[in-house]
Write a protein that holds these residues in place. Sequence first.
Motif, mmCIF file in Angstrom:
data_model
loop_
_atom_site.group_PDB
_atom_site.id
_atom_site.type_symbol
_atom_site.label_atom_id
_atom_site.label_comp_id
_atom_site.label_asym_id
_atom_site.label_seq_id
_atom_site.Cartn_x
_atom_site.Cartn_y
_atom_site.Cartn_z
ATOM 1 N N GLN A 1 0.864 -1.208 -0.025
ATOM 2 C CA GLN A 1 0.008 -0.115 0.008
ATOM 3 C C GLN A 1 0.884 1.345 -0.093
ATOM 4 O OE1 GLN A 1 -2.954 0.381 2.953
ATOM 5 N NE2 GLN A 1 -3.805 2.032 2.299
ATOM 6 N N GLN A 2 0.786 2.056 -0.902
ATOM 7 C CA GLN A 2 1.270 3.323 -0.893
ATOM 8 C C GLN A 2 0.228 4.520 -1.305
ATOM 9 O OE1 GLN A 2 4.492 3.793 -3.807
ATOM 10 N NE2 GLN A 2 5.349 5.703 -2.785
ATOM 11 N N GLY A 3 0.167 5.192 -0.153
ATOM 12 C CA GLY A 3 -1.273 6.459 -0.092
ATOM 13 C C GLY A 3 -2.544 5.466 -0.446
ATOM 14 N N ASN A 4 -3.283 5.920 -0.959
ATOM 15 C CA ASN A 4 -4.751 5.041 -1.324
ATOM 16 C C ASN A 4 -4.643 3.894 -2.402
ATOM 17 O OD1 ASN A 4 -6.005 6.810 0.390
ATOM 18 N ND2 ASN A 4 -6.401 8.139 -1.000
ATOM 19 N N SER A 5 -3.400 3.718 -2.786
ATOM 20 C CA SER A 5 -3.270 2.778 -3.872
ATOM 21 C C SER A 5 -2.741 1.210 -3.034
ATOM 22 C CB SER A 5 -1.901 2.917 -4.938
ATOM 23 O OG SER A 5 -1.696 1.854 -5.754
ATOM 24 N N VAL A 6 -3.508 0.334 -3.366
ATOM 25 C CA VAL A 6 -3.310 -0.996 -2.667
ATOM 26 C C VAL A 6 -3.346 -2.023 -3.692
ATOM 27 C CG1 VAL A 6 -4.497 -2.804 -0.978
ATOM 28 C CG2 VAL A 6 -4.861 -0.301 -0.645
ATOM 29 N N LEU A 7 -2.272 -2.687 -3.688
ATOM 30 C CA LEU A 7 -2.122 -3.807 -4.803
ATOM 31 C C LEU A 7 -1.529 -5.309 -4.126
ATOM 32 C CD1 LEU A 7 -0.387 -1.533 -7.373
ATOM 33 C CD2 LEU A 7 -2.675 -2.466 -7.766
ATOM 34 N N PRO A 8 -1.878 -6.368 -4.682
ATOM 35 C CA PRO A 8 -1.129 -7.576 -4.459
ATOM 36 C C PRO A 8 0.409 -7.429 -4.859
ATOM 37 C CG PRO A 8 -2.976 -8.146 -5.682
ATOM 38 C CD PRO A 8 -2.933 -6.714 -5.889
ATOM 39 N N ALA A 9 1.191 -8.098 -4.026
ATOM 40 C CA ALA A 9 2.645 -7.946 -4.185
ATOM 41 C C ALA A 9 2.739 -8.876 -5.151
ATOM 42 C CB ALA A 9 3.449 -8.124 -2.916
ATOM 43 N N ASP A 10 4.014 -8.714 -5.907
ATOM 44 C CA ASP A 10 4.520 -9.987 -6.844
ATOM 45 C C ASP A 10 4.790 -11.223 -6.060
ATOM 46 O OD1 ASP A 10 7.615 -10.020 -6.823
ATOM 47 O OD2 ASP A 10 6.991 -7.945 -6.362
ATOM 48 N N GLY A 11 4.614 -12.388 -6.955
ATOM 49 C CA GLY A 11 4.913 -13.596 -6.275
ATOM 50 C C GLY A 11 6.266 -13.726 -5.732
ATOM 51 N N ILE A 12 7.360 -12.955 -6.304
ATOM 52 C CA ILE A 12 8.855 -13.174 -5.798
ATOM 53 C C ILE A 12 8.901 -12.304 -4.544
ATOM 54 C CG2 ILE A 12 11.175 -12.063 -6.169
ATOM 55 C CD1 ILE A 12 10.665 -12.547 -9.307
ATOM 56 N N THR A 13 8.209 -11.377 -4.223
ATOM 57 C CA THR A 13 8.410 -10.789 -2.905
ATOM 58 C C THR A 13 7.508 -11.476 -1.985
ATOM 59 O OG1 THR A 13 8.179 -8.738 -3.734
ATOM 60 C CG2 THR A 13 7.534 -8.622 -1.592
ATOM 61 N N ALA A 14 6.553 -12.338 -2.491
ATOM 62 C CA ALA A 14 5.601 -13.105 -1.342
ATOM 63 C C ALA A 14 6.646 -14.082 -0.907
ATOM 64 C CB ALA A 14 4.474 -13.409 -1.902
#
Length: 183
Positions: free
Chosen positions: A36-49
């Motif tokens: 999450q950055q500001g109001n933007s929320v996104l699933p993280a990429d598979g590599i990060t997870a």
Amino acid sequence: TFDCDLIIKREKEKITITLLGQPLTTVYDGKDCWTQQGNSVLPADGITAKRIEEDIQHGLLLVEAVRNPETRLEIGKSVEIEGKACDTLLIYAPDGIPTSFYADKASHLVLGSSYPGVDLEQGMRVDKTYHYFDYRDIEGTRQPFKVVEYSGNKKVSETVINKVAVDDSITDAMFTMPKEKLP
């Protein structure tokens, strides 16, 4: 160098770093990862997870698995970590890969750990090694306040904890991905 806030509840973690005056949060809920950055929320990429999951599966929480009779354990060769003689205990993580924990023969504190993992930058298999320092008492346990991470022979991070607060009000909901607020 970044200051960050880290909230941990067993295998769940939430890391917030402020970049250019705006918070950037990365969360692993025990299965999935999101940012999450500001109001933007996104699933993280598979590599990060996968990287976060790997670090948690092979981290100090794995030592608790010795209480489970199904956990596979082996005694390894004695080694020296930071000039101190250490016994080695291999504990197999749920992914079937062993992690070596190096316990100081005198204090019995874990001074290091290593496992065959993946280098995030290069995407190749390397030995991931961690050295633990500056143990302090927290709620009846001893926790390292400094951790140095190596990927192969290269130092990739140094974490220094300035303050720890135990907070029983932390719930699983704190790790749930919120809905994105559209402008």
